[in-house]
Write an enzyme that holds these catalytic residues in place. Structure first.
Site, PDB file in Angstrom:
ATOM      1  CE1 TYR A 189      27.043  57.645  13.946  1.00 28.74           C
ATOM      2  CE2 TYR A 189      26.256  59.230  12.429  1.00 28.74           C
ATOM      3  CZ  TYR A 189      26.169  57.888  12.854  1.00 28.74           C
ATOM      4  OH  TYR A 189      25.625  56.981  12.196  1.00 28.74           O
ATOM      5  CE  LYS A 244      28.212  55.046  11.583  1.00 28.80           C
ATOM      6  NZ  LYS A 244      28.176  53.766  11.923  1.00 28.80           N
ATOM      7  N   GLY A 282      25.284  44.754  17.025  1.00 32.59           N
ATOM      8  CA  GLY A 282      24.271  45.819  17.240  1.00 32.59           C
ATOM      9  C   GLY A 282      22.807  45.451  16.710  1.00 32.59           C
ATOM     10  CB  ALA A 283      21.747  42.000  15.361  1.00 30.55           C
ATOM     11  CG  ASP A 297      31.686  46.946  24.785  1.00 32.94           C
ATOM     12  OD1 ASP A 297      31.515  47.513  23.662  1.00 32.94           O
ATOM     13  OD2 ASP A 297      32.084  47.410  25.901  1.00 32.94           O
TER      14      ASP A 297
HETATM   15  N1  LIG Z   1      19.184  55.466  12.394  1.00 31.90           N
HETATM   16  C1  LIG Z   1      19.571  56.185  11.396  1.00 31.90           C
HETATM   17  O1  LIG Z   1      19.094  57.108  10.626  1.00 31.90           O
HETATM   18  C2  LIG Z   1      21.069  55.660  10.800  1.00 31.90           C
HETATM   19  C3  LIG Z   1      21.655  56.305   9.886  1.00 31.90           C
HETATM   20  C4  LIG Z   1      23.137  56.117   9.324  1.00 31.90           C
HETATM   21  C5  LIG Z   1      23.666  55.184   9.802  1.00 31.90           C
HETATM   22  N2  LIG Z   1      23.187  54.590  10.939  1.00 31.90           N
HETATM   23  C6  LIG Z   1      23.952  53.552  11.614  1.00 31.90           C
HETATM   24  O2  LIG Z   1      23.451  52.259  11.648  1.00 31.90           O
HETATM   25  C7  LIG Z   1      23.754  51.509  12.538  1.00 31.90           C
HETATM   26  C8  LIG Z   1      22.666  51.114  13.507  1.00 31.90           C
HETATM   27  O3  LIG Z   1      21.857  52.115  13.979  1.00 31.90           O
HETATM   28  P1  LIG Z   1      20.444  52.009  14.643  1.00 31.90           P
HETATM   29  O4  LIG Z   1      19.814  53.359  14.183  1.00 31.90           O
HETATM   30  O5  LIG Z   1      19.862  50.739  14.317  1.00 31.90           O
HETATM   31  O6  LIG Z   1      20.924  52.458  16.103  1.00 31.90           O
HETATM   32  P2  LIG Z   1      19.878  51.719  17.316  1.00 31.90           P
HETATM   33  O7  LIG Z   1      20.440  52.506  18.650  1.00 31.90           O
HETATM   34  O8  LIG Z   1      18.330  51.687  17.328  1.00 31.90           O
HETATM   35  O9  LIG Z   1      20.654  50.224  17.520  1.00 31.90           O
HETATM   36  C9  LIG Z   1      22.021  50.138  17.702  1.00 31.90           C
HETATM   37  C10 LIG Z   1      22.142  48.656  18.522  1.00 31.90           C
HETATM   38  O10 LIG Z   1      23.503  48.630  18.793  1.00 31.90           O
HETATM   39  C11 LIG Z   1      23.884  48.090  19.988  1.00 31.90           C
HETATM   40  N3  LIG Z   1      24.939  48.734  20.575  1.00 31.90           N
HETATM   41  C12 LIG Z   1      25.441  49.925  20.815  1.00 31.90           C
HETATM   42  N4  LIG Z   1      26.548  49.779  21.480  1.00 31.90           N
HETATM   43  C13 LIG Z   1      27.006  48.606  21.329  1.00 31.90           C
HETATM   44  C14 LIG Z   1      28.416  47.723  21.513  1.00 31.90           C
HETATM   45  N5  LIG Z   1      29.451  48.388  22.089  1.00 31.90           N
HETATM   46  N6  LIG Z   1      28.240  46.531  21.290  1.00 31.90           N
HETATM   47  C15 LIG Z   1      27.245  45.864  20.700  1.00 31.90           C
HETATM   48  N7  LIG Z   1      26.264  46.382  20.514  1.00 31.90           N
HETATM   49  C16 LIG Z   1      26.178  47.768  20.637  1.00 31.90           C
HETATM   50  C17 LIG Z   1      22.540  48.638  20.818  1.00 31.90           C
HETATM   51  O11 LIG Z   1      22.311  48.298  22.109  1.00 31.90           O
HETATM   52  C18 LIG Z   1      21.492  48.789  20.133  1.00 31.90           C
HETATM   53  O12 LIG Z   1      20.713  47.469  19.831  1.00 31.90           O
HETATM   54  C19 LIG Z   1      24.752  52.276  13.427  1.00 31.90           C
HETATM   55  O13 LIG Z   1      25.958  52.100  13.122  1.00 31.90           O
HETATM   56  C20 LIG Z   1      24.268  53.906  13.025  1.00 31.90           C
HETATM   57  O14 LIG Z   1      25.432  54.717  13.211  1.00 31.90           O
HETATM   58  C21 LIG Z   1      21.807  54.769  11.451  1.00 31.90           C
END
Ligand SMILES: NC(=O)c1ccc[n+]([C@@H]2O[C@H](COP(=O)([O-])OP(=O)(O)OC[C@H]3O[C@@H](n4cnc5c(N)ncnc54)[C@H](O)[C@@H]3O)[C@@H](O)[C@H]2O)c1
Length: 260
Positions: free
Chosen positions: A156, A160, A13-14, A63
């Site tokens: 969700y 987690k 997810g980078a 994916d």
């Molecule tokens: N942003 C927040 O406030 C927050 C808080 C707590 C936890 N998180 C967790 O941190 C992680 C990253 O979140 P973020 O805010 O950067 O999200 P984001 O939506 O900005 O980025 C997520 C990335 O994951 C990719 N992705 C989605 N589904 C995928 C799949 N099936 N296979 C491969 N890649 C996939 C997307 O294309 C995207 O580039 C997540 O697990 C999220 O639950 C985020």
């Protein structure tokens, strides 16, 4: 000399948000990085940024909710880098929804990536790390998994909570192979996922996005949401030599939002 010199790392997810910040921080710290995302073009752009920091970096479109794709991704990453020392299981999805409005499709979509995907990325990487005699697994959970009441939705939060529980058990069972497993629980972090949530909540409440943001920050003791780099700093530490005896833990990076 970087803190992570010579390490072979995979970040899922980078292509954006927290995962992109972790990939770039790993590159800056001297690691080789495999940037994985379902969005191949986004992954390639982040890999290019990592190469700009002098790191060896490749992008893989995959994916992370699909077992065959996970296996193929891990195989490709391990053969390109010559092994996997660190995997950050960060890919995750959610949407803002009230508990009574969640559907089976929502449940399946979130558990497929956030729980099943994390488990099988962890298992596949651990098999390789066991053969190598060492490894670090870092799972991105959330304060939602600790019961943070303003989380995007209850299902969700369940995904987690699952990440945290799997982290504790995996650490216990993989410790004998010199594999450390930890989780990071980010609080409010300004990425696309959060911009979408703020937009939806602001529309629902008839206020501006800026007002929603100010309200969210009022409840944070340090009065500041995370930048993705705040979470990346913890991911660098957990991959570094200084963290060799830390395993089976979940670390909140949340400005003091949650005390458990
Ligand atoms: N942003 C927040 O406030 C927050 C808080 C707590 C936890 N998180 C967790 O941190 C992680 C990253 O979140 P973020 O805010 O950067 O999200 P984001 O939506 O900005 O980025 C997520 C990335 O994951 C990719 N992705 C989605 N589904 C995928 C799949 N099936 N296979 C491969 N890649 C996939 C997307 O294309 C995207 O580039 C997540 O697990 C999220 O639950 C985020």
């Amino acid at each position: 000399m970087g803190q992570l010199d010579g390490l072979k790392t995979v970040v899922t997810g980078a292509g954006g948000g927290i995962g992109a910040a972790i990939a770039v921080a790993y590159a800056e710290a001297g690691a080789a990085v495999t940037v994985v995302d379902i969005n191949g073009a986004a992954a390639e752009a982040v890999a290019e940024t990592c190469r700009g920091h002098g790191a060896a970096a490749d992008a893989i479109q995959a994916d992370c909710g699909d077992l065959a794709a996970i296996d193929a991704m891990l195989e490709q990453a391990a053969s390109a880098m010559g092994g996997i020392d660190v995997i950050v299981n960060n890919a995750g999805v959610t949407r803002h929804a009230f508990i009574l409005d969640l559907t089976e499709a929502d449940w399946d979509r979130m558990f497929r990536v956030n729980a099943k995907g994390v488990f099988f990325c962890m298992q596949g990487a651990a098999k390789r790390m066991k053969a190598q005699g060492s490894g670090r697994i870092i799972n991105i959970a959330s304060v939602a998994g600790r019961g943070y009441q303003s989380s995007s939705n209850a299902a969700y939060a369940g995904t987690k909570g699952a990440v945290l529980a799997m982290t504790y058990l995996a650490a216990h069972q993989l410790g004998r192979f010199n594999i450390n497993v930890n989780a990071i629980c980010p609080g409010v972090t300004y990425t696309e996922i959060v911009s979408n949530l703020l937009r939806d909540r602001a529309a629902e409440r008839g206020v501006t996005i800026e007002q929603m943001k100010q309200e969210a920050e009022k409840s944070i003791p340090i009065r500041r949401g995370n930048d993705p780099e705040d979470v990346a700093a913890m991911a660098v530490f957990l991959a570094s030599p200084g963290a060799r005896n830390i395993t089976g833990q979940g670390f909140n990076v949340d400005g003091g939002l949650i005390n458990s």
